[in-house]
Design a protein around this motif. Structure first.
Motif, PDB file in Angstrom:
ATOM      1  N   LEU A  76      -0.808 -11.059 -12.621  1.00  0.00           N
ATOM      2  CA  LEU A  76       0.310 -10.370 -12.021  1.00  0.00           C
ATOM      3  C   LEU A  76       1.618 -10.976 -12.215  1.00  0.00           C
ATOM      4  O   LEU A  76       1.758 -12.204 -12.139  1.00  0.00           O
ATOM      5  CB  LEU A  76       0.007  -9.997 -10.730  1.00  0.00           C
ATOM      6  CG  LEU A  76      -1.235  -9.361 -10.389  1.00  0.00           C
ATOM      7  CD1 LEU A  76      -1.511  -9.367  -8.693  1.00  0.00           C
ATOM      8  CD2 LEU A  76      -1.197  -7.817 -10.677  1.00  0.00           C
ATOM      9  N   SER A  77       2.665 -10.462 -12.377  1.00  0.00           N
ATOM     10  CA  SER A  77       3.955 -10.782 -12.489  1.00  0.00           C
ATOM     11  C   SER A  77       5.109 -10.183 -11.399  1.00  0.00           C
ATOM     12  O   SER A  77       4.856  -9.204 -11.087  1.00  0.00           O
ATOM     13  CB  SER A  77       4.363 -10.727 -13.841  1.00  0.00           C
ATOM     14  OG  SER A  77       3.655 -11.179 -15.155  1.00  0.00           O
ATOM     15  N   HIS A  78       6.038 -11.125 -11.046  1.00  0.00           N
ATOM     16  CA  HIS A  78       7.136 -10.591 -10.143  1.00  0.00           C
ATOM     17  C   HIS A  78       7.553  -8.937 -10.788  1.00  0.00           C
ATOM     18  O   HIS A  78       7.855  -9.047 -11.831  1.00  0.00           O
ATOM     19  CB  HIS A  78       8.076 -11.407 -10.150  1.00  0.00           C
ATOM     20  CG  HIS A  78       9.294 -11.075  -9.185  1.00  0.00           C
ATOM     21  ND1 HIS A  78       9.324 -10.946  -7.844  1.00  0.00           N
ATOM     22  CD2 HIS A  78      10.367 -10.541  -9.705  1.00  0.00           C
ATOM     23  CE1 HIS A  78      10.321 -10.490  -7.402  1.00  0.00           C
ATOM     24  NE2 HIS A  78      11.042 -10.042  -8.425  1.00  0.00           N
ATOM     25  N   GLY A  79       7.628  -8.164  -9.790  1.00  0.00           N
ATOM     26  CA  GLY A  79       8.016  -6.802 -10.334  1.00  0.00           C
ATOM     27  C   GLY A  79       6.985  -5.888 -10.685  1.00  0.00           C
ATOM     28  O   GLY A  79       7.173  -4.687 -11.092  1.00  0.00           O
ATOM     29  N   ASP A  80       5.751  -6.345 -10.929  1.00  0.00           N
ATOM     30  CA  ASP A  80       4.562  -5.483 -11.218  1.00  0.00           C
ATOM     31  C   ASP A  80       4.437  -4.382 -10.313  1.00  0.00           C
ATOM     32  O   ASP A  80       4.574  -4.523  -9.318  1.00  0.00           O
ATOM     33  CB  ASP A  80       3.294  -5.827 -11.486  1.00  0.00           C
ATOM     34  CG  ASP A  80       3.128  -6.840 -12.867  1.00  0.00           C
ATOM     35  OD1 ASP A  80       3.958  -6.509 -13.936  1.00  0.00           O
ATOM     36  OD2 ASP A  80       2.379  -7.777 -13.212  1.00  0.00           O
ATOM     37  N   ARG A  81       4.223  -3.195 -10.563  1.00  0.00           N
ATOM     38  CA  ARG A  81       3.352  -2.276  -9.829  1.00  0.00           C
ATOM     39  C   ARG A  81       2.049  -2.133 -10.022  1.00  0.00           C
ATOM     40  O   ARG A  81       1.686  -1.822 -11.286  1.00  0.00           O
ATOM     41  CB  ARG A  81       4.001  -0.748  -9.935  1.00  0.00           C
ATOM     42  CG  ARG A  81       5.560  -0.677  -9.751  1.00  0.00           C
ATOM     43  CD  ARG A  81       5.927  -1.207  -8.372  1.00  0.00           C
ATOM     44  NE  ARG A  81       5.520  -0.136  -7.259  1.00  0.00           N
ATOM     45  CZ  ARG A  81       5.648  -0.376  -6.039  1.00  0.00           C
ATOM     46  NH1 ARG A  81       6.352  -1.546  -5.451  1.00  0.00           N
ATOM     47  NH2 ARG A  81       5.451   0.544  -5.140  1.00  0.00           N
ATOM     48  N   ILE A  82       0.912  -2.051  -9.096  1.00  0.00           N
ATOM     49  CA  ILE A  82      -0.117  -1.820  -9.119  1.00  0.00           C
ATOM     50  C   ILE A  82      -0.610  -0.436  -8.622  1.00  0.00           C
ATOM     51  O   ILE A  82      -0.098  -0.206  -7.701  1.00  0.00           O
ATOM     52  CB  ILE A  82      -0.953  -3.017  -8.542  1.00  0.00           C
ATOM     53  CG1 ILE A  82      -0.706  -4.263  -8.847  1.00  0.00           C
ATOM     54  CG2 ILE A  82      -2.581  -3.000  -9.099  1.00  0.00           C
ATOM     55  CD1 ILE A  82      -1.289  -5.438  -8.174  1.00  0.00           C
ATOM     56  N   VAL A  83      -1.400   0.277  -9.555  1.00  0.00           N
ATOM     57  CA  VAL A  83      -2.004   1.453  -8.990  1.00  0.00           C
ATOM     58  C   VAL A  83      -3.450   1.538  -9.357  1.00  0.00           C
ATOM     59  O   VAL A  83      -3.953   1.367 -10.393  1.00  0.00           O
ATOM     60  CB  VAL A  83      -1.341   2.652  -9.726  1.00  0.00           C
ATOM     61  CG1 VAL A  83      -1.995   3.946  -9.162  1.00  0.00           C
ATOM     62  CG2 VAL A  83       0.401   2.773  -9.832  1.00  0.00           C
TER      63      VAL A  83
END
Ligand code: MN
Length: 288
Positions: free
Chosen positions: A251-258
């Motif tokens: 995961l990276s800063h700013g990611d959105r996980i759905v």
């Protein structure tokens, strides 16, 4: 039914495009404890025929205007299933599976709800998403048979089992604050005839990373409850994260996980890395 917490701890029943405030109807007056109104309902009255709740006269607002929260902000325990899909076993080059490893526990302080952010702890260690079907226990379960296991389920939800890839025990790597997003609601068990046949998809930053069907679980839901309850008594409101398929990734800063699970729901959270520090700067490091 889909039951949620919203607007600072209110208990809601999702009815079409609305959410109906059933706090007083389902839990009576008084202030619920830190485990929340839905946990209180599951513990006390859920077995008394919740399927026929009269919604007439209760306040309702559009679901889109409700601030949904983790349906169980502080479960009694969160049980995790390590290596419970063969394709994830292969991608991690594990030689063992849940049948060898048993289950693990995540801290109940790691829960967040829909729309909140996962906080990355380290700037130079991978923190991965693991999209999983969550099982919410509804009836105390000790040494139950697989054939009877589903009688002890209150419902299902989406769970992200966030994990740092480092050398510590799983209970550490998976228990950082914010590492267990849950929600957006709990779907009651009567709506899921077979939890071992649900499509699951997890997208990160718009890319589909994980796609499976819970039919591919090594320990299916019934077996997982039977095994876990042979070790520890499961209480109403406890959550079991059933394991993740292949496709975990950093995961990276700013990611959105759905995370989208068929007939269960769609859980979306963000990722914030602003406070991440180098692993070597963590408190407690010792040169030995
Ligand atoms: Mn997991």
């Amino acid at each position: 039914m889909r039951l949620a917490l919203f607007n600072k701890g209110r208990l809601g029943l999702v009815d079409g495009d609305d959410i109906v405030d059933v706090t007083e109807r389902l839990t009576g007056p008084g202030t619920p404890g830190p485990a929340g109104a839905l946990h209180h309902y599951i513990e006390t009255t859920a077995r008394e025929g919740a399927a026929r709740i009269d919604l007439s006269g209760l306040p309702r607002i559009p679901l889109a205007e409700a601030a949904l929260e983790a349906p169980l902000p502080r479960p009694g325990k969160i049980v995790g299933a390590p290596v419970n899909y063969l394709d994830h076993k292969a991608e991690m080059e594990y030689t063992t599976s849940i049948a060898d490893l048993g289950v693990f526990l995540k801290a109940n302080s790691s829960v967040i709800g829909p729309g909140q952010d996962i906080l990355l702890p380290y700037s130079d260690k991978r923190t991965d998403q693991e999209g999983e079907l969550g099982v919410v226990i509804g009836r105390t379960a000790g040494h139950v048979d697989a054939a009877d296991a589903l009688d002890h389920v209150f419902g299902y939800t989406c769970v992200l089992d966030i994990t740092v890839r480092s050398g510590e025990d799983r209970s550490t790597r998976k228990s950082f604050d914010t590492f267990t997003p849950i929600g957006p609601w709990i779907v009651t068990a009567d709506e899921i005839a077979d939890p071992d046949s649900l499509d699951l998809r997890c997208d990160v930053g718009g890319d589909t990373r994980q796609r499976t069907n819970t039919a591919d679980l090594i320990f299916g839901v019934r077996e997982l409850i039977a095994y876990t309850s042979s070790v520890m008594t499961l209480h109403p409101g406890d959550v079991i994260a059933t394991g993740t398929p292949a496709g975990v990734g950093p995961l990276s800063h700013g990611d959105r996980i759905v995370l989208d699970i068929e007939r269960v729901g769609r859980l979306e959270v963000g990722v914030d890395g602003v406070r991440a520090v180098p692993y070597e700067q963590r408190p407690g490091r010792r040169a030995r």
